[in-house]
Write a protein that holds these residues in place. Sequence first.
Motif, PDB file in Angstrom:
ATOM      1  N   ALA A 112       0.830  -1.206   0.000  1.00  0.00           N
ATOM      2  CA  ALA A 112       0.000   0.000   0.000  1.00  0.00           C
ATOM      3  C   ALA A 112       0.864   1.256   0.000  1.00  0.00           C
ATOM      4  O   ALA A 112       0.615   2.210  -0.740  1.00  0.00           O
ATOM      5  N   VAL A 113       1.867   1.242   0.846  1.00  0.00           N
ATOM      6  CA  VAL A 113       2.777   2.394   0.903  1.00  0.00           C
ATOM      7  C   VAL A 113       3.537   2.529  -0.403  1.00  0.00           C
ATOM      8  O   VAL A 113       3.704   3.612  -0.968  1.00  0.00           O
ATOM      9  N   PHE A 114       4.020   1.422  -0.916  1.00  0.00           N
ATOM     10  CA  PHE A 114       4.829   1.396  -2.128  1.00  0.00           C
ATOM     11  C   PHE A 114       4.070   1.969  -3.314  1.00  0.00           C
ATOM     12  O   PHE A 114       4.579   2.818  -4.050  1.00  0.00           O
ATOM     13  N   GLU A 115       2.823   1.537  -3.496  1.00  0.00           N
ATOM     14  CA  GLU A 115       2.054   1.973  -4.651  1.00  0.00           C
ATOM     15  C   GLU A 115       1.543   3.409  -4.487  1.00  0.00           C
ATOM     16  O   GLU A 115       1.440   4.151  -5.456  1.00  0.00           O
ATOM     17  N   ALA A 164      15.477   2.161  -1.914  1.00  0.00           N
ATOM     18  CA  ALA A 164      15.823   3.527  -2.324  1.00  0.00           C
ATOM     19  C   ALA A 164      14.582   4.396  -2.332  1.00  0.00           C
ATOM     20  O   ALA A 164      13.548   4.018  -2.901  1.00  0.00           O
ATOM     21  N   LEU A 165      14.676   5.560  -1.697  1.00  0.00           N
ATOM     22  CA  LEU A 165      13.621   6.573  -1.713  1.00  0.00           C
ATOM     23  C   LEU A 165      14.190   7.801  -2.419  1.00  0.00           C
ATOM     24  O   LEU A 165      15.213   8.355  -1.976  1.00  0.00           O
ATOM     25  N   ALA A 166      13.552   8.215  -3.506  1.00  0.00           N
ATOM     26  CA  ALA A 166      14.087   9.311  -4.322  1.00  0.00           C
ATOM     27  C   ALA A 166      13.073  10.443  -4.437  1.00  0.00           C
ATOM     28  O   ALA A 166      11.918  10.217  -4.799  1.00  0.00           O
ATOM     29  N   GLU A 167      13.528  11.650  -4.115  1.00  0.00           N
ATOM     30  CA  GLU A 167      12.712  12.860  -4.248  1.00  0.00           C
ATOM     31  C   GLU A 167      13.286  13.688  -5.396  1.00  0.00           C
ATOM     32  O   GLU A 167      14.478  13.994  -5.419  1.00  0.00           O
ATOM     33  N   ASP A 168      12.452  14.039  -6.355  1.00  0.00           N
ATOM     34  CA  ASP A 168      12.893  14.837  -7.501  1.00  0.00           C
ATOM     35  C   ASP A 168      13.114  16.285  -7.050  1.00  0.00           C
ATOM     36  O   ASP A 168      12.171  16.993  -6.704  1.00  0.00           O
ATOM     37  N   ILE A 169      14.366  16.709  -7.048  1.00  0.00           N
ATOM     38  CA  ILE A 169      14.692  18.081  -6.617  1.00  0.00           C
ATOM     39  C   ILE A 169      15.303  18.879  -7.771  1.00  0.00           C
ATOM     40  O   ILE A 169      16.006  19.864  -7.539  1.00  0.00           O
ATOM     41  N   GLY A 178      12.139   2.286  -4.764  1.00  0.00           N
ATOM     42  CA  GLY A 178      12.655   1.161  -5.532  1.00  0.00           C
ATOM     43  C   GLY A 178      13.367   0.183  -4.626  1.00  0.00           C
ATOM     44  O   GLY A 178      13.890   0.562  -3.569  1.00  0.00           O
ATOM     45  N   ILE A 179      13.377  -1.078  -5.026  1.00  0.00           N
ATOM     46  CA  ILE A 179      14.048  -2.126  -4.260  1.00  0.00           C
ATOM     47  C   ILE A 179      15.024  -2.826  -5.203  1.00  0.00           C
ATOM     48  O   ILE A 179      14.703  -3.125  -6.364  1.00  0.00           O
ATOM     49  N   ALA A 180      16.226  -3.050  -4.715  1.00  0.00           N
ATOM     50  CA  ALA A 180      17.252  -3.743  -5.494  1.00  0.00           C
ATOM     51  C   ALA A 180      17.901  -4.795  -4.617  1.00  0.00           C
ATOM     52  O   ALA A 180      17.877  -4.718  -3.375  1.00  0.00           O
ATOM     53  N   GLY A 181      18.493  -5.787  -5.260  1.00  0.00           N
ATOM     54  CA  GLY A 181      19.228  -6.800  -4.528  1.00  0.00           C
ATOM     55  C   GLY A 181      20.578  -6.275  -4.092  1.00  0.00           C
ATOM     56  O   GLY A 181      21.015  -5.186  -4.483  1.00  0.00           O
ATOM     57  N   LEU A 182      21.274  -7.069  -3.300  1.00  0.00           N
ATOM     58  CA  LEU A 182      22.588  -6.656  -2.828  1.00  0.00           C
ATOM     59  C   LEU A 182      23.590  -6.590  -3.971  1.00  0.00           C
ATOM     60  O   LEU A 182      24.613  -5.902  -3.862  1.00  0.00           O
ATOM     61  N   ASP A 183      23.294  -7.293  -5.073  1.00  0.00           N
ATOM     62  CA  ASP A 183      24.183  -7.220  -6.237  1.00  0.00           C
ATOM     63  C   ASP A 183      23.898  -5.995  -7.092  1.00  0.00           C
ATOM     64  O   ASP A 183      24.562  -5.769  -8.106  1.00  0.00           O
ATOM     65  N   ASN A 190       8.241   1.836  -8.017  1.00  0.00           N
ATOM     66  CA  ASN A 190       6.850   2.272  -8.093  1.00  0.00           C
ATOM     67  C   ASN A 190       6.673   3.264  -9.248  1.00  0.00           C
ATOM     68  O   ASN A 190       7.645   3.676  -9.907  1.00  0.00           O
ATOM     69  N   ASP A 191       5.427   3.665  -9.481  1.00  0.00           N
ATOM     70  CA  ASP A 191       5.132   4.550 -10.610  1.00  0.00           C
ATOM     71  C   ASP A 191       5.820   5.906 -10.464  1.00  0.00           C
ATOM     72  O   ASP A 191       6.257   6.507 -11.457  1.00  0.00           O
ATOM     73  N   ALA A 192       5.893   6.411  -9.224  1.00  0.00           N
ATOM     74  CA  ALA A 192       6.525   7.716  -9.016  1.00  0.00           C
ATOM     75  C   ALA A 192       7.992   7.674  -9.430  1.00  0.00           C
ATOM     76  O   ALA A 192       8.504   8.615 -10.060  1.00  0.00           O
ATOM     77  N   MET A 193       8.693   6.589  -9.085  1.00  0.00           N
ATOM     78  CA  MET A 193      10.093   6.438  -9.474  1.00  0.00           C
ATOM     79  C   MET A 193      10.208   6.363 -10.996  1.00  0.00           C
ATOM     80  O   MET A 193      11.085   6.990 -11.603  1.00  0.00           O
ATOM     81  N   ALA A 194       9.326   5.607 -11.639  1.00  0.00           N
ATOM     82  CA  ALA A 194       9.372   5.465 -13.091  1.00  0.00           C
ATOM     83  C   ALA A 194       9.155   6.810 -13.779  1.00  0.00           C
ATOM     84  O   ALA A 194       9.834   7.142 -14.763  1.00  0.00           O
ATOM     85  N   ARG A 195       8.196   7.617 -13.266  1.00  0.00           N
ATOM     86  CA  ARG A 195       7.933   8.916 -13.881  1.00  0.00           C
ATOM     87  C   ARG A 195       9.143   9.841 -13.803  1.00  0.00           C
ATOM     88  O   ARG A 195       9.412  10.608 -14.720  1.00  0.00           O
ATOM     89  N   MET A 196       9.861   9.764 -12.688  1.00  0.00           N
ATOM     90  CA  MET A 196      11.051  10.619 -12.545  1.00  0.00           C
ATOM     91  C   MET A 196      12.053  10.367 -13.663  1.00  0.00           C
ATOM     92  O   MET A 196      12.662  11.293 -14.205  1.00  0.00           O
ATOM     93  N   PHE A 197      12.206   9.082 -14.018  1.00  0.00           N
ATOM     94  CA  PHE A 197      13.238   8.706 -14.984  1.00  0.00           C
ATOM     95  C   PHE A 197      12.704   8.600 -16.406  1.00  0.00           C
ATOM     96  O   PHE A 197      13.401   8.123 -17.295  1.00  0.00           O
ATOM     97  N   GLY A 198      11.452   9.030 -16.633  1.00  0.00           N
ATOM     98  CA  GLY A 198      10.929   9.071 -17.986  1.00  0.00           C
ATOM     99  C   GLY A 198      10.092   7.891 -18.393  1.00  0.00           C
ATOM    100  O   GLY A 198       9.743   7.759 -19.574  1.00  0.00           O
ATOM    101  N   GLY A 199       9.776   6.995 -17.484  1.00  0.00           N
ATOM    102  CA  GLY A 199       8.933   5.859 -17.835  1.00  0.00           C
ATOM    103  C   GLY A 199       9.505   4.555 -17.317  1.00  0.00           C
ATOM    104  O   GLY A 199      10.684   4.449 -16.962  1.00  0.00           O
ATOM    105  N   MET A 200       8.647   3.547 -17.292  1.00  0.00           N
ATOM    106  CA  MET A 200       9.063   2.260 -16.756  1.00  0.00           C
ATOM    107  C   MET A 200      10.121   1.580 -17.633  1.00  0.00           C
ATOM    108  O   MET A 200      10.866   0.723 -17.167  1.00  0.00           O
TER     109      MET A 200
END
Length: 739
Positions: free
Chosen positions: A184-187, A287-292, A194-199, A206-216
């Motif tokens: 619920a929080v994620f969406e 990762a939590l990213a705020e567009d600044i 975003g979540i990534a593995g240790l590698d 989430n959609d907000a992260m995708a929009r920041m970078f121009g799309g999924m």
Amino acid sequence: MTSESGGPRCDRGAGDAAGHPAPTENDLLRRFAGIWCRAVHPLAATTMTPDEFEVYLLPLAHRLSAALRGSPFDTEAAYAVGAALVNAQCTEPEALPAILGVIDAHLVSCSSSAELPDAPGHEPLAEEEARARCVRLQHALAAGFVRELRKCERDEQEAISRAALAARTEAEKALHASEAKFQAVFEGAVIGVGIAGLDGEVLVVNDAMARMFGGMDFFRPGRNVTEFVHPDDVPGAHELYRELVSGERDHFRIEKPHYRDDGSELWTNLTVTLLRDSSGAPQYQLALAEDITEHRQLRERLRYEATHDELTGLPNRTLFLERLDQVLAAGADAERFGVCYLDLDGFKAVNDSLGHVVGDRMLKAVAERLQRCVKAPDELLARVGGDEFLALVTGPAAQADGAGLARRMLAALAEPVRIEGRELRVRASIGVVDGRAGEIGRAEVLRSADITMYRAKAAGGNRYEIADADSNARVIARHSLTNGLPSALEKGEFFIEYQPLVRLTDGTVRGAEALVRWLHPVHGVLGPDQFIPLAEDTGLIVPLGRWVLEQAARQAREWRDAADDDGEPLRVNVNLSPCQLSHPTLVSDTVAVLESAGLCPSALCLEVTENDLIGADESALRPLRQLADLGVDIALDDFGTGYSNLSYLRRLPVSTLKLDRSFTRGMQRAPADPVDVKIVEGIVSLAHTLDLAVTVEGVETAVQAEHLRGLGCDTAQGWYYARPGPPERLHTLALADAS
């Protein structure tokens, strides 16, 4: 009529043609709030109706108007207004430009009406001052807006982070519940998650992260966070990431740039947190990213405006000092540095005679020429004042490079600047200072450069000088004396010594010359040659000269009272500077001093140097004529050192010639120099023909005194008779003559 924003125009005037009363301050600001509401409300995410929003804006309009006219001027209210607008949900990207546009178009006219009463603490403003203040209020409002917006977003981000971490904790207790909460929080998050593995492989965003970078599509399968490295990443960013995925730290936070697939740049406020499993082993990275990006662009624009000169576009004093501090803090093994301090010669005359518009165009032309001289990456040019520029050069040969840069700058300014059909000559004085980090501080560098530049200016200008410790010390000492002069007179640090004037025919004391001395608390006793030029430069010579005249007249009266009534009263000689000679109160001041001391005018002789009277017209001679008519003797001091025609003496109201010592040095030994004898003989003959007495300065031997007596000189002074001393000694000498 209506404004461009559709609202009523805030017209000035006492009323309209129909006789309606002039609008009050509240009326004008209510209109301003209405215009503001119509421009911003459609762009805001506020839940208020337009009427409610207008009511909300009215007190903000009052605060801005009060701040605009406040005295002293303070932008703090604009910061608060910016924050209040964020709190009203005016947070859409288009809202801030609309807010600032309305303020720019309407605030000054609605706050500067001639009909508005001057409220306490407010002051009427010129249009230019009001516009300048309005710009500063816009900057402050934008800063307060961005600061509050960022705070709100940070609070939201932190709330999401807490929720995400709470979800992870709950996962250890009940995995199915935590997954639901986290999803619920994620969406629903408005910031990128975003979540990534240790590698480093990106698992989900989430959609907000995708929009920041121009799309999924940006986060295509197999994308790794190590691909997000940017040349402008903060130093140590890679080490922070390594420590996190290895479990050495639980989170880090940085401002980081990224490239999107289309090549555009994205700036984020990035927080990366390590997620561990139930046993505490590292498992994922969150990762939590705020567009600044917009915030950073605004910050960079404000930073540029704060560190660059508006007229020339060059770095200003703030940026120059930052760069200089970096060089000075680089460590003792750093390369040498050089500083060139350039000041235009005579620029004030350009502004005064041709106006500031021409002056500004000249400064821009000068800046362009100087900028062409500073091209290397280790060189920096800044405009730090009206017509002042500072250049910084670093490298192993900084002194030579600094001198070379100074030569290039002077050469670049050699050609006249053409402005509005005029050719304006540009001259500049440059002080060059070099040093090494760790050996000299910022204040010392700037002071030395300033002093050295003024040395170049004092040497005639249009040249450069290299800093020299001894020369700087002399300038500093001169400056110290100049600053100490006004208080020295108030503190009674001056005193007078008297050198006897001896009648050559019988060797008796005829009077004395008053010679002022300065008992300096640091430098000891200073002679007049060390401080009189400074007093003339600062204008203190007039009150100092009056003080000397008062003391000398009072002393002459004391000598007269202590002398035998049958004896001839001692006369006192007082020197006049050119400033005193041209001062309008010279005659009245002299008369007042004589009356206060009860001294006969004939007991006073005022000495004026020959050079001061060369070419003087009748108006300049009038004060001396008036004093001579009163009975005051006038002596022409240093006679023979100028270039005046001897026949000019007939026009001057003088009664005595004081022959310069240079004419009598050849008589100090026997036999006397025949040329000197002939010159003095001719001067004495001419003086006596014109009914002038002759006094000789610098008599040091008996042989010299005997020659002068034989040539018919009237009086003499010098070390042969007595050195300057206290008034008591002169009285003793006079009594000895009488006995």
